[in-house]
Design an enzyme around this catalytic site. Structure first.
Site, mmCIF file in Angstrom:
data_model
loop_
_atom_site.group_PDB
_atom_site.id
_atom_site.type_symbol
_atom_site.label_atom_id
_atom_site.label_comp_id
_atom_site.label_asym_id
_atom_site.label_seq_id
_atom_site.Cartn_x
_atom_site.Cartn_y
_atom_site.Cartn_z
ATOM 1 N N SER A 242 0.831 -1.202 0.000
ATOM 2 C CA SER A 242 0.000 0.000 0.000
ATOM 3 C C SER A 242 0.862 1.247 0.000
ATOM 4 O O SER A 242 2.013 1.229 0.436
ATOM 5 C CB SER A 242 -0.916 0.015 1.221
ATOM 6 O OG SER A 242 -0.261 0.566 2.352
ATOM 7 N N ASP A 243 0.290 2.346 -0.479
ATOM 8 C CA ASP A 243 0.965 3.633 -0.343
ATOM 9 C C ASP A 243 0.794 4.106 1.096
ATOM 10 O O ASP A 243 -0.082 3.637 1.837
ATOM 11 C CB ASP A 243 0.400 4.656 -1.326
ATOM 12 C CG ASP A 243 1.435 5.696 -1.745
ATOM 13 O OD1 ASP A 243 2.413 5.889 -0.985
ATOM 14 O OD2 ASP A 243 1.275 6.312 -2.809
ATOM 15 N N ALA A 244 1.650 5.029 1.486
ATOM 16 C CA ALA A 244 1.707 5.445 2.889
ATOM 17 C C ALA A 244 0.406 6.113 3.318
ATOM 18 O O ALA A 244 -0.029 7.103 2.730
ATOM 19 C CB ALA A 244 2.884 6.394 3.095
ATOM 20 N N GLY A 245 -0.209 5.559 4.346
ATOM 21 C CA GLY A 245 -1.435 6.128 4.891
ATOM 22 C C GLY A 245 -2.685 5.779 4.116
ATOM 23 O O GLY A 245 -3.801 6.081 4.559
ATOM 24 N N ALA A 246 -2.550 5.134 2.955
ATOM 25 C CA ALA A 246 -3.711 4.843 2.123
ATOM 26 C C ALA A 246 -4.717 3.902 2.784
ATOM 27 O O ALA A 246 -5.925 4.066 2.579
ATOM 28 C CB ALA A 246 -3.256 4.284 0.779
#
Length: 945
Positions: A242-246
């Site tokens: 995942s992308d950061a914070g997604a």
């Protein structure tokens, strides 16, 4: 007694296949241990001797964030080289430095989050610098080369494990966590998926990272495309990070799910295997996974599947076979070969846009160098820390001699006078030590704090003269005489403390806001105004100071002073990668900042032999018609200045080519959120206007002739060959480009489309025959009527040349294919999203897990056209699967409305569909036109007799 060696568990046996070893290890891990593996920072399992592991080492154009490393040109600059061999060698060098850095700092990871294969569809996208090209074929070719270099050549063990970013259709920073890209099936299959697909199929990709945005109303982190497309392209276990914070965004910003447990479970089931959230603290994400399991939203098999994919990458990286890992001893770091490669890359990335003969510079030329980037070597968010540094001015000093080079930066020199009559003043620093932001490395550089060890600004009777740069859109920086930029640290005080503007939230930018008889000075990073207090100058919510801007010298006056006596003037203009166009911030315009336009006009007025060198992360709309020459390069890394000087001097003939269209003005651009490249005629593939400079453009110091074009088709492959001859007197590279176009297509197809290219070096008089093998799959389009790719039979033109518009040779081939047939609407009906043309329509999610529907864009009436629909011997009823409220009107061939389906207002949700019918009489083949009114969703249209 004889001592027996301890039993070696199967997962430690290098003679077994990885799959069996992973099965064994999975069987030994507890559920809690497996769950812990699903966060970015997977903990060690000491009882089994398994080390901690983290996903995500940034290395887009060199190792980033972890301190000093070799810095290569930005990704868009690597795209401009059009050189796959070069980019593969860069990938090798980067991966070797990753291994060498990890040997001394275990924070450095082997799971590389690079390259970025998002297509550069729109030049105002803030992250233009991260992609390779607007073209899917060129993008996949460069990305494949980089990933092969990162992976290494060993058949079993990978040097690093590259992850492609950002899946999918991600070209806007504006509202990036909540916006939805409306991507019709043809654009999806012919454009956005292609760069990913061809790179994955090449076999050196370990995984992908979903993007923050939604596609067709559904977040990428729960996209069914991960399963339907990505995992179908390869037999390798791909790790989706995942992308950061997604993961949190699914609830906190997108509100797509009601609870984090639902969101996390949906992501995991969709195919996300590693969750990047809450930094190094895994507790929240692991807790959500455990609760989702306890609530029955996940099974242990779901968790096992994700853990298996991560372990597959770790085994390939040699983690469990340290004695067999051929990369374990790699220590290549900042080697002479890497430095030479950085220079070679910077040279090959330079594009000569125009030249009236002033370049290359004649020996003995007296040169005036001016511009805000003339003595800069800028880094971006994904750069490492420079070990070596070369600015254009330094490169020219070295190449031509300092005595033959005059310099004026062109800043406005100002003092800031307070309402009390005093001036802002920078106190001398006692230690005087320079400190480069991030030099020691940081897992998350967004957390790096500003310096507080230097004295805060104060005021006195004379003040300090600052260098003011207006970066446009009202954004400016102020630099002290010692070269440090004014910045604001966590304590709120202003200091001359930053070596460059930078950081996740830039603390070195300001705005001058007219107020009374002067200006307020707003600090953009905090949103607060500057105030003068007894203990120093700081930002605050009240008592804003009113300043009078005292201009000691305007930049254009300094430029005029040094340019009039020069033989040639070089204006170095461009952008700072942390300001006005970067991650989190799209550009507002293609225009060159006004401050730099002023400098360019002043130089041209003083000396007609003015050369413009644009150093930027993206294209500009700048008139070069009255300039002697113009060049462009992306920010070129550590050797940028040396490379530019060598090209200007003629030591190297420029051969970079534009990887994206340069448009003449903003009016040529569609909306930033308009992802329909076909309907809105975007990129060189469809753009029908006249570009400032076309895709593939780039000039040389020599000339090339093309000839002997031949083609033949055998076994599903088109074989093309032609010859290139260097007809000039300079050894140089040429980038031969092969395009195709359908001569008489039944539906809109690209004006021309790149199918192959090659960069070759030729000495004067040398001739080389180039051969290309183009699979016939490259000529296919996505047939929405049949839901698959199809090769349309007919004539196709082959175009060989030096750019998409500079075509030197052409021929036509007749390809066998499948004829088009009308849509049989009686058995299948029409899927709402399978239209041929649209206006005012957005594609949305049919359900949270799968399928598409269409809806009218907010405030608009939606128009849809489905071509060549076959009603057979006749139909008597139309049914529509709809939700929401509004009306759908149906007509044939653009005639009168024949049927209306009205959906009444109700309390049902967007996924609560109903099927409504209306009478209609139709037979034969017609174009179906639908008009959508109101906020309804249309999923399917059926017909019956």
């Amino acid at each position: 007694m004889t001592a027996h060696p301890p039993h070696t568990p199967p997962f430690r046996d290098p003679h077994l296949p990885f799959a069996k070893r992973i099965d064994d290890l999975l069987s030994r891990l507890t559920l809690d241990e497996k769950t812990g593996f699903l966060h970015q920072f997977a903990p060690a399992v000491e009882r089994l001797g398994i080390s901690a592991f983290r996903t995500g080492q940034e290395a887009l154009h060199g190792v980033a964030w972890m301190g000093p490393a070799t810095v290569f040109p930005q990704a868009v600059g690597l795209g401009a080289t059009w050189n796959t061999d070069l980019v593969r060698r860069i990938g090798e060098a980067v991966s070797k430095e990753v291994r060498a850095m990890r040997a001394r700092d275990d924070r450095v990871g082997l799971n590389i989050w690079a390259p970025t294969v998002n297509l550069l569809r729109h030049p105002l996208w803030g992250r233009n610098e991260e992609g390779y090209s607007e073209d899917p074929k060129l993008t996949s070719a460069i990305a494949t080369a980089y990933t092969h270099g990162l992976r290494g050549d060993h058949p079993t063990y990978w040097r690093t494990a590259p992850v492609l970013k950002h899946w999918l259709a991600h070209n806007n920073e504006t509202d990036r966590a909540t916006s939805s890209s409306s991507v019709r099936p043809r654009v999806l299959h012919e454009y956005d998926l292609r760069a990913f697909r061809e790179t994955v199929e090449a076999g050196a990709v370990a995984g992908v990272m979903p993007a923050y945005n939604l596609v067709n109303g559904r977040p990428n982190h729960v996209s069914p495309y991960l399963r339907e497309h990505l995992r179908a392209w390869t037999d390798e276990e791909l790790l989706v990070c995942s992308d950061a914070g997604a993961p949190s965004n699914l609830v906190d910003h997108e509100h797509y799910f009601g609870t984090h447990e639902e969101a996390t479970a949906a992501s995991l089931r969709a195919g996300v295997d590693s969750f990047t959230d809450h930094g190094t603290d895994s507790a929240q994400m692991v807790g959500r996974i455990r609760k989702a399991y306890e609530q029955g939203l996940l099974t242990e098999a779901d968790i096992d599947t994700a853990v298996r994919r991560q372990l597959s990458v770790r085994f390939r990286l040699g983690e469990f076979d340290p004695h067999d890992d051929p990369h374990a001893g790699v220590r290549d770091f900042d080697t002479p070969a890497h430095r030479a490669l950085a220079q070679e890359a910077a040279e090959q990335a330079i594009v000569l846009l125009r030249n009236d003969g002033v370049l290359p510079l004649a020996p003995g030329t007296r040169l005036a160098v001016v511009g805000l980037l003339a003595d800069e070597c800028k880094l971006d968010w994904y750069s490492g820390t420079l070990i070596h540094r070369s600015t254009p001015l330094e490169g020219l000093y070295e190449r031509f001699g300092a005595e033959r080079v005059a310099f004026a930066e062109g800043v406005d020199r100002v003092r800031l006078k307070t309402s009390a009559g005093t001036f802002l003043h920078v106190l001398a620093s006692e230690d005087g030590e320079d400190e480069v932001r991030g030099a020691d490395g940081a897992l998350d550089p967004a957390l790096l704090a500003g310096r507080t060890d230097l004295p805060a600004l104060t005021t006195d009777a004379t003040g300090t003269e600052f260098a003011l740069i207006d970066w446009d859109e009202g954004v400016l920086t102020l630099r002290a005489p010692d070269g440090r930029y004014l910045s604001v640290a966590e304590d709120g005080y202003l200091r001359a403390s930053a070596d460059q503007p930078g950081g996740w939230v830039v603390q070195e930018t300001f705005r001058l806001e007219p107020h009374a008889n002067g200006h307020l000075l707003r600090h953009i990073g905090t949103g607060r105004h500057v105030t003068v207090a007894a203990d120093g100058v700081k930002v605050a919510d009240e008592n804003a100071e009113t300043f009078e801007l005292i201009i000691a010298e305007r930049g254009e006056d300094a430029v005029t002073r040094v340019t009039s006596e020069a033989d040639v003037v070089l204006v170095v203009a461009g952008n700072d990668p942390h300001i006005n166009g970067r991650e989190t911030e799209d550009r507002a315009s293609l225009r060159l900042p006004v401050h730099q336009e002023r400098l360019l006009r002043a130089a041209r007025a003083a000396n007609p032999r003015t050369v413009l060198a644009l150093v930027s992360a993206y294209p500009y709309a700048v008139d070069t018609s009255d300039l002697a020459a113009a060049l462009w390069t992306a920010h070129g890394g550590q050797a940028a200045g040396t490379a530019l000087a060598r090209v200007l001097a003629g030591d190297v003939s420029p051969a970079g080519r534009l990887p994206q269209t340069w448009y003449e003005n903003d009016a040529d651009l569609p909306g930033l959120l308009d992802y329909d490249v076909i309907g809105s005629r975007q990129t060189y593939l469809y753009f029908e206007g006249t570009p400032l400079f076309p895709f593939g453009h780039g000039l040389s110091y020599t000339s090339f002739s093309y000839g002997d074009l031949t083609s033949r088709v055998t076994d599903g492959t088109l074989h093309v060959s032609f010859a290139i001859t260097n007809t000039g007197d300079v050894t140089a590279d040429e980038v031969a480009q092969l395009y195709t176009r359908a001569v008489d297509p039944a539906l809109p197809r690209p004006r021309r489309e790149l199918v192959a290219h090659r960069r070759v070096t030729l000495t004067p008089g040398a001739r080389e025959e180039l051969s290309f093998e183009v699979p016939l799959r490259a000529f296919e389009f996505w047939d929405v009527a049949q839901g698959r790719s199809r090769l349309e039979a007919g004539p196709y033109e082959l175009l060989a040349g030096a750019s998409s518009e500079d075509i030197r040779l052409r021929t036509t081939v007749l390809l066998d294919g499948e004829p088009g047939t009308p849509r049989p609407v009686l058995p299948r009906g029409l899927e709402g999203a399978d239209f041929d043309e649209q206006s005012g329509v957005e594609i949305v999610d049919r359900t949270r897990t799968a399928g598409d529907a269409v809806t009218a864009a907010e405030g608009r009436t939606g128009e849809l056209v489905y071509r060549d629909c076959d009603f057979g011997d006749g139909v008597a009823e139309v049914t529509m699967t709809v939700s929401g409220e509004g009306a759908v009107e149906l007509s044939l061939d653009g005639g009168t409305v024949l049927a209306v389906v009205q959906v009444e207002e109700s309390d049902s949700g967007p996924y609560d569909y109903t099927t409504l019918g209306a009478g209609i009489v139709a037979e034969g083949v017609h174009d179906v036109h639908l008009r959508l009114r109101g906020p309804l969703r249309l999923a399917h249209v059926g017909f019956s007799g």
